[in-house]
Design an enzyme around this catalytic site. Structure first.
Site, short mmCIF file in Angstrom:
data_model
loop_
_atom_site.label_atom_id
_atom_site.label_comp_id
_atom_site.label_asym_id
_atom_site.label_seq_id
_atom_site.Cartn_x
_atom_site.Cartn_y
_atom_site.Cartn_z
N TYR A 8 18.61 21.82 -4.46
CA TYR A 8 18.37 22.92 -5.39
C TYR A 8 18.66 24.29 -4.79
O TYR A 8 18.22 25.30 -5.32
CB TYR A 8 16.91 22.86 -5.90
CG TYR A 8 16.67 21.70 -6.84
CD1 TYR A 8 16.77 20.39 -6.38
CD2 TYR A 8 16.35 21.89 -8.17
CE1 TYR A 8 16.58 19.31 -7.23
CE2 TYR A 8 16.16 20.83 -9.03
CZ TYR A 8 16.27 19.54 -8.54
OH TYR A 8 16.07 18.47 -9.39
N LYS A 46 16.20 8.44 1.39
CA LYS A 46 17.31 7.51 1.20
C LYS A 46 18.17 7.60 2.47
O LYS A 46 19.38 7.87 2.42
CB LYS A 46 18.10 7.90 -0.06
CG LYS A 46 19.19 6.93 -0.45
CD LYS A 46 18.69 5.64 -1.06
CE LYS A 46 19.85 4.69 -1.26
NZ LYS A 46 19.43 3.38 -1.81
N ASP A 73 14.88 4.60 -4.37
CA ASP A 73 15.17 3.66 -5.46
C ASP A 73 14.08 2.57 -5.51
O ASP A 73 13.55 2.25 -6.58
CB ASP A 73 16.57 3.05 -5.31
CG ASP A 73 16.87 2.57 -3.89
OD1 ASP A 73 16.07 2.86 -2.98
OD2 ASP A 73 17.91 1.91 -3.69
N ASP A 107 11.49 15.88 -7.85
CA ASP A 107 11.64 16.25 -9.25
C ASP A 107 11.65 14.99 -10.11
O ASP A 107 10.92 14.88 -11.11
CB ASP A 107 12.96 17.04 -9.41
CG ASP A 107 13.11 17.64 -10.80
OD1 ASP A 107 12.12 17.72 -11.53
OD2 ASP A 107 14.25 18.04 -11.14
C1 IPM Z 1 10.44 20.84 -12.80
C2 IPM Z 1 11.59 21.15 -13.70
C3 IPM Z 1 12.45 22.22 -13.04
C4 IPM Z 1 12.98 21.64 -11.75
C5 IPM Z 1 13.59 22.75 -13.92
C6 IPM Z 1 13.07 23.35 -15.19
C7 IPM Z 1 14.48 23.70 -13.20
O1 IPM Z 1 12.29 20.00 -14.00
O2 IPM Z 1 9.67 21.76 -12.48
O3 IPM Z 1 10.29 19.68 -12.39
O4 IPM Z 1 13.99 20.97 -11.74
O5 IPM Z 1 12.35 21.86 -10.73
MG MG Z 2 11.35 18.24 -13.30
#
Ligand code: IPM
Ligand code: MG
Length: 370
Positions: free
Chosen positions: A141, A202, A235, A259
């Protein structure tokens, strides 16, 4: 003692409704706070080309913590189209404000508890009580992406087989980033009497990046002999979580895996109406329901506010207002167990605010008894 200063960021869509519900509960528990509203979300992207305007970042820097609802985000082509005409062609690109807040303020812990409240008809199993620690600032991210492979990348021998029109996302995992999230998971385990920490990776395929994470996890684990430690491939754990969710306690993992896993875990205990998060750093934190802005339900006061109410509880705990936090959790548990007030996801017809009112009533009932 002066009031706490809370940056109040309802956002858009159902974010507005669920924050209204959480505020009713915060007021009912007599949380002493000044709420300072901040601009965030799609509207500010369209009008100003920035979904997290600088004035909102200033607000975050001058408050004790923030409470965030939800915001709409759309794929890149739509984001460009909806930008105000005078802002078009300036090279502006949309980036998720919540991801930016996490990175700007170094909120490296994303804490996501998943607990099956007795009586919740949505529980996948009873007695689930696990917590996901998601690394919140790095991994997949970081926002370093290329719609086409930059020429100089081909100097790397490993890139020879990659077609020139491939899109590339870079995943960065640092030793320090890994160490501190695993440390946070172990500290939480010790403070909360948790028996086990599971590090999810992983490393058999993503040898470099997951290797760093796994090695850091093993080093930290060695310093906590009193807490069991195990590791799992991402997984495989998806399968095991469905098979034996009660086997898990504290799960710690990198950003993208966290996530995904945290949505899976939320579904085990009732889905998005029950998934809530703390984005926590050394000095600042942003609390939020995990769900999005659900535009199709916006304005209907239909969605379940429990996730947001539990996010408020987590905020109180983080601020040290543990008694008030515990009272909120008991009130939510009582409402769920009684089964009289249920929003549509739980099979009922109560509105968002009916649910908030029920929690407020349970709070005052508990006070009379207590
Ligand atoms: C979360 C959401 C966010 C993320 C999005 C909205 C960017 O899915 O907080 O889990 O990916 O972190
Ligand atoms: Mg999320």
């Amino acid at each position: 003692m002066p009031n706490y200063r809370i940056a109040w960021l309802p956002g858009d869509g159902i974010g507005i409704e669920v924050c209204e519900a959480a505020r009713m509960v915060l007021d009912a528990v007599e949380f002493p706070a000044d709420y300072i509203r901040g601009d965030i979300g799609w509207e500010f992207w369209r009008k100003e080309g920035d979904a997290l305007p600088a004035r909102t970042v200033d607000l975050l820097r001058s408050t004790d913590c923030a409470f965030f609802g939800a915001i709409t985000s759309k794929p890149a082509p739509e984001a460009q189209r909806e930008l105000a005409p005078e802002l078009q062609g300036r090279g502006l690109s949309y980036r998720s404000p919540i991801v930016r807040m996490r990175q700007l303020l170094d909120l490296y812990v994303c804490l996501r508890p998943c607990k099956s409240f007795p009586g919740n008809p949505l529980n996948y199993r009873e007695n689930i009580d696990l917590v996901v620690f998601r690394e919140n600032t790095e991994g997949m991210y970081i926002g370093v992406e290329f719609p086409r492979v930059p020429e100089k990348f081909f100097e790397e021998p490993g890139m020879a087989r990659i077609p020139r029109d491939a899109a590339i996302s870079i995943r960065s995992i640092t030793r320090e980033g890994s160490r501190r999230i695993v440390e946070a998971a172990f500290q939480y385990a010790v403070r909360n009497g948790r028996r086990k920490v599971t590090a999810v990776h992983k490393a058999n395929v993503l040898r470099a990046t997951c290797g760093v994470f796994l090695e850091a996890a093993q080093e930290v684990a060695a310093r906590y002999p009193q807490v069991q430690f195990d590791t799992a491939n991402v997984d495989a754990i998806c399968m095991w979580l469905l098979k034996n969710p009660q086997n898990y306690d504290v799960i710690v993992t990198t950003n993208l895996f966290g996530d995904i896993l945290s949505d899976l875990c939320a579904q085990l205990v009732g889905g998005m109406g029950f998934g809530y998060s703390g984005n926590i750093g050394e000095k600042y934190a942003v609390f939020e329901p995990t769900h999005g802005s659900a535009p199709k339900y916006a304005g209907q006061y239909k969605v379940n506010p429990i996730a947001t109410i539990l996010a408020a509880e987590m905020m109180l705990d983080w601020l040290g207002e543990k008694d008030k936090g515990a009272r909120i959790e008991q009130a939510v548990a009582a409402v769920v167990a009684a089964g009289k007030v249920r929003t549509y996801d739980m099979g009922g017809s109560a509105s968002t605010l009916d649910m908030a009112r029920a929690v407020c009533e349970a709070l005052s009932a508990a006070r009379v008894v207590g």
